[in-house]
Design a protein around this motif. Structure first.
Motif, PDB file in Angstrom:
ATOM      1  N   GLY A 113      -9.592  18.259   7.066  1.00 12.28           N
ATOM      2  CA  GLY A 113      -8.183  17.913   6.946  1.00 12.28           C
ATOM      3  C   GLY A 113      -7.793  17.451   5.564  1.00 12.28           C
ATOM      4  N   VAL A 114      -6.491  17.376   5.362  1.00 12.91           N
ATOM      5  CA  VAL A 114      -5.885  16.849   4.141  1.00 12.91           C
ATOM      6  C   VAL A 114      -5.710  15.346   4.311  1.00 12.91           C
ATOM      7  CG1 VAL A 114      -3.771  16.829   2.735  1.00 12.91           C
ATOM      8  CG2 VAL A 114      -4.693  19.001   3.590  1.00 12.91           C
ATOM      9  N   VAL A 115      -6.098  14.577   3.304  1.00 15.45           N
ATOM     10  CA  VAL A 115      -5.927  13.129   3.365  1.00 15.45           C
ATOM     11  C   VAL A 115      -5.281  12.638   2.074  1.00 15.45           C
ATOM     12  CG1 VAL A 115      -7.877  12.784   4.926  1.00 15.45           C
ATOM     13  CG2 VAL A 115      -8.254  12.665   2.470  1.00 15.45           C
ATOM     14  N   LEU A 116      -4.625  11.495   2.182  1.00 18.60           N
ATOM     15  CA  LEU A 116      -3.964  10.872   1.035  1.00 18.60           C
ATOM     16  C   LEU A 116      -4.643   9.548   0.723  1.00 18.60           C
ATOM     17  CD1 LEU A 116      -0.249  11.543   1.981  1.00 18.60           C
ATOM     18  CD2 LEU A 116      -1.481  12.541   0.070  1.00 18.60           C
ATOM     19  N   GLY A 162      -4.897   8.033  10.196  1.00 18.53           N
ATOM     20  CA  GLY A 162      -3.719   8.878  10.323  1.00 18.53           C
ATOM     21  C   GLY A 162      -3.052   9.242   9.013  1.00 18.53           C
ATOM     22  N   SER A 163      -3.684   8.915   7.899  1.00 24.04           N
ATOM     23  CA  SER A 163      -3.095   9.232   6.595  1.00 24.04           C
ATOM     24  C   SER A 163      -3.505  10.644   6.185  1.00 24.04           C
ATOM     25  CB  SER A 163      -3.558   8.220   5.540  1.00 24.04           C
ATOM     26  OG  SER A 163      -2.933   8.484   4.297  1.00 24.04           O
ATOM     27  N   GLY A 164      -2.985  11.617   6.934  1.00 27.24           N
ATOM     28  CA  GLY A 164      -3.307  12.999   6.646  1.00 27.24           C
ATOM     29  C   GLY A 164      -3.073  13.867   7.864  1.00 27.24           C
ATOM     30  N   TYR A 165      -3.621  15.073   7.846  1.00 23.68           N
ATOM     31  CA  TYR A 165      -3.436  16.002   8.956  1.00 23.68           C
ATOM     32  C   TYR A 165      -4.579  17.008   8.930  1.00 23.68           C
ATOM     33  CZ  TYR A 165      -1.001  18.170   4.975  1.00 23.68           C
ATOM     34  OH  TYR A 165      -0.661  18.637   3.722  1.00 23.68           O
ATOM     35  N   THR A 166      -4.888  17.573  10.095  1.00 24.74           N
ATOM     36  CA  THR A 166      -6.010  18.490  10.211  1.00 24.74           C
ATOM     37  C   THR A 166      -5.648  19.855   9.626  1.00 24.74           C
ATOM     38  OG1 THR A 166      -5.356  19.240  12.418  1.00 24.74           O
ATOM     39  CG2 THR A 166      -6.821  17.329  12.283  1.00 24.74           C
ATOM     40  N   THR A 167      -6.676  20.546   9.122  1.00 26.58           N
ATOM     41  CA  THR A 167      -6.486  21.885   8.562  1.00 26.58           C
ATOM     42  C   THR A 167      -7.738  22.721   8.805  1.00 26.58           C
ATOM     43  OG1 THR A 167      -7.310  21.168   6.405  1.00 26.58           O
ATOM     44  CG2 THR A 167      -4.922  21.157   6.702  1.00 26.58           C
ATOM     45  N   ASN A 168      -7.572  24.026   8.713  1.00 27.30           N
ATOM     46  CA  ASN A 168      -8.687  24.966   8.673  1.00 27.30           C
ATOM     47  C   ASN A 168      -8.858  25.550   7.279  1.00 27.30           C
ATOM     48  OD1 ASN A 168      -8.528  26.607  11.969  1.00 27.30           O
ATOM     49  ND2 ASN A 168      -9.059  24.524  11.381  1.00 27.30           N
ATOM     50  N   LEU A 169      -7.841  25.373   6.446  1.00 25.72           N
ATOM     51  CA  LEU A 169      -7.816  25.896   5.091  1.00 25.72           C
ATOM     52  C   LEU A 169      -7.533  24.752   4.124  1.00 25.72           C
ATOM     53  CD1 LEU A 169      -5.887  29.193   5.836  1.00 25.72           C
ATOM     54  CD2 LEU A 169      -8.162  29.076   4.784  1.00 25.72           C
ATOM     55  N   ALA A 219       0.856  -1.187   0.000  1.00 28.63           N
ATOM     56  CA  ALA A 219       0.000   0.000   0.000  1.00 28.63           C
ATOM     57  C   ALA A 219       0.885   1.227   0.000  1.00 28.63           C
ATOM     58  CB  ALA A 219      -0.917   0.009   1.223  1.00 28.63           C
ATOM     59  N   GLU A 220       0.470   2.219  -0.750  1.00 21.42           N
ATOM     60  CA  GLU A 220       1.270   3.438  -0.862  1.00 21.42           C
ATOM     61  C   GLU A 220       0.358   4.649  -0.978  1.00 21.42           C
ATOM     62  OE1 GLU A 220       4.968   5.185  -3.551  1.00 21.42           O
ATOM     63  OE2 GLU A 220       4.059   3.260  -4.035  1.00 21.42           O
ATOM     64  N   PRO A 221       0.648   5.727  -0.241  1.00 23.65           N
ATOM     65  CA  PRO A 221      -0.171   6.935  -0.362  1.00 23.65           C
ATOM     66  C   PRO A 221       0.097   7.655  -1.676  1.00 23.65           C
ATOM     67  CG  PRO A 221       1.679   7.328   1.104  1.00 23.65           C
ATOM     68  CD  PRO A 221       1.715   5.869   0.770  1.00 23.65           C
ATOM     69  N   LEU A 222      -0.945   8.250  -2.234  1.00 27.56           N
ATOM     70  CA  LEU A 222      -0.782   9.001  -3.477  1.00 27.56           C
ATOM     71  C   LEU A 222      -0.264  10.400  -3.144  1.00 27.56           C
ATOM     72  CD1 LEU A 222      -3.954   8.000  -5.555  1.00 27.56           C
ATOM     73  CD2 LEU A 222      -1.705   6.918  -5.460  1.00 27.56           C
ATOM     74  N   GLU A 223       1.023  10.476  -2.821  1.00 33.13           N
ATOM     75  CA  GLU A 223       1.654  11.747  -2.486  1.00 33.13           C
ATOM     76  C   GLU A 223       1.520  12.708  -3.660  1.00 33.13           C
ATOM     77  OE1 GLU A 223       2.961  12.663   0.297  1.00 33.13           O
ATOM     78  OE2 GLU A 223       3.426  10.843   1.436  1.00 33.13           O
TER      79      GLU A 223
END
Length: 519
Positions: free
Chosen positions: A488-491, A317-324, A271-275
């Motif tokens: 959030g941003v997710v991959l 956990g495949s990502g991080y929180t955002t407001n923008l 498995a690999e994230p689509l960076e």
């Protein structure tokens, strides 16, 4: 040497101007186990996808269209996944005028459509004009429409002239697939998809399967390696997982995150994230809903959301929180602005108390059958219950969801992904349906937002210091209007059998099999 994406040949690109292309190559992102020896020619790769193409929405970057485009079509340039720096594809080189009002592109002279017809500059004009046609509902149609003149006097060179500087012109050239004018009516009907890409679409059984055969006359020597790619349409995520584990398919990109995490740790799979192809999960609001029209209510919702829980539980956990909307690789990313709204139930309740009255029941719409959306919607429902807002979940069929998004028909809240923030930031606010400053899915109107969006768009260099300053003004408008509430941003995760190698992707999550092979 393998280059990212569709296995681009290593062409040096020269030119002057604000955004002349760079000649450096970048390493390819690919999936699968470690390759042993040279790539193997031949064979059939079987992949699973959840949705068939909707021909009328072919240029909207939705549904099965992204898979067909990745296999069957080429664009003029292609961005590497980690930056917005154009690399050559059907355009060999280019020069942007110093005033940003025109762009000259030199085209390959050895490219043919699957029909055998040579590719020329007139096909570039046709493709951009088609992309600008409102009937196709393409998200960058505003940028395409700002291309006002086409000089196609040379079949292997085109000059584009613009109504004003377009800081995101290369986003358009990376996105627009080169279309065949002779078969466009068949494309609209879903009966033929003729491009210049590495594979030919040879059979389509609606909502069942799509089959592609190797393009023997592909312009890139010795590509593709595979003889055939078969896409099975498997709407259910669990059935998709079962098909991968049993060997019925060898590639899947739409497993839920928990299953992708598990399969990535299983012998015989990877498995690999689509960076570079980041998606953003968000809560949309219809600001014409009487309750949601009050910005204090939207702020209360923003403070109530448990972003950390959603990223941790739904997306493993495949990502991080955002407001923008901007991912960390974006020139618009700003860490300080991204901490404007953190979970604060007391502040949420205080804002609602200022509004007064009893909150109505809010409908929350999402695409049925999608585990990410359902799980996110359930957490949002629970979060809002904590502050006294009752949410009624309303799953609807995915094709209907897309139509309602485009037509701004959601009655209250909705949950889905958006994309385009991984491109030049101005593309988001002049193109993407949720964010378009002039007409968006929230029905949000603001002269200040339009002014900020236009100013960010109308710069010659979309990555310059001047542009970055203008993106800050856009971000401030998004936080003030808060018609979309980012989570959030997710991959997305690409999952494959270990014997699959060399699968690539574009920034739009189009899966590329040009360099793929089976060991």
């Amino acid at each position: 040497m393998f280059l990212r994406g569709a296995g681009l040949t290593a062409l040096a690109v020269f030119g002057t101007g604000v955004l002349a292309a760079c000649s450096s190559a970048v390493g390819e992102q690919s999936s699968g186990g470690a390759a042993t020896g040279e790539p193997v020619r031949g064979g059939t790769l079987k992949a699973g996808i959840q949705s068939d193409v909707i021909p009328a929405s072919f240029l909207t970057n939705t549904s099965g269209a992204v898979f067909i485009i990745g296999l069957t079509y080429d664009s003029l340039i292609r961005y590497p996944d980690d930056k917005v720096e154009p690399q050559p594809l059907l355009a060999k080189s280019w020069q942007l005028a110093a005033d940003g009002l025109s762009l000259s592109l030199d085209l390959r002279d050895d490219v043919k459509f699957h029909s055998g017809r040579p590719f020329t500059s007139k096909d570039v004009e046709f493709s951009i004009r088609t992309y600008a046609d409102p009937k196709w509902t393409a998200q960058l149609k505003g940028t395409a429409a700002a291309v006002t003149e086409f000089d196609t006097s040379d079949p292997h060179r085109i000059v584009l002239k613009f109504a004003h500087p377009l800081g995101n012109i290369f986003d358009l050239l990376d996105t627009v697939p080169i279309l065949d004018s002779e078969s466009i009516d068949q494309l609209a009907a879903g009966t033929a998809f003729i491009g210049t890409g590495p594979f030919k679409l040879t059979d389509r059984k609606p909502n069942s399967s799509i089959t592609f055969e190797r393009n023997e006359n592909y312009w890139q020597p010795d590509r593709p390696y595979l003889d055939r790619v078969e896409l099975a349409i498997i709407p259910d995520s669990q059935a998709l997982l079962t098909a991968l584990k049993s060997g019925q398919i060898q590639v899947a990109t739409e497993l839920n995150y928990r299953d992708a995490e598990t399969i990535g740790k299983t012998d015989g799979f990877a498995a690999e994230p689509l960076e570079g192809a980041e998606l953003q999960i968000y809560v949309g609001t219809n600001v014409e809903n009487p309750f949601l029209a009050d910005p204090r209510v939207r702020r209360a919702i923003a403070y109530a959301l448990d972003r950390d829980r959603i990223i941790a539980e739904v997306f493993r956990g495949s990502g991080y929180t955002t407001n923008l909307p901007w991912p960390k690789s974006s020139p618009a990313y700003d860490e300080k602005r991204n901490t404007t709204f953190t979970r604060d139930i007391a502040k949420s309740k205080e804002l609602l108390a200022q509004v007064g009255g009893t909150p109505p029941v809010l409908p929350l719409t999402y695409g049925a059958g999608n585990a990410f959306y359902e799980a996110t919607a359930q957490i949002v429902q629970s979060n809002l219950a904590e502050i006294g807002i009752t949410v009624e979940l309303q799953p609807i069929e995915q094709a209907t969801f897309v139509k309602q998004l485009i037509a701004a028909q959601f009655p209250g809240l909705w949950v889905t992904f958006h994309s385009w923030a991984q491109y030049v930031p101005s593309t988001l606010t002049v193109s993407a349906y949720p964010f378009n400053a002039r007409k968006n899915a929230s029905r949000y109107q603001s002269p200040a937002y339009i002014t900020a969006a236009d100013a960010a768009w109308q710069v010659a260099d979309g990555t310059s210091a001047e542009a970055v300053q203008r993106y800050g003004a856009v971000s401030d408008q998004l936080l003030e209007g808060l018609f979309l509430i980012e989570i959030g941003v997710v991959l997305r995760q690409l999952t494959t059998a270990e014997k699959v190698h060399g699968v690539g992707w574009t920034k739009r999550s189009e899966i590329l099999y040009t360099d793929a092979y089976l060991s």
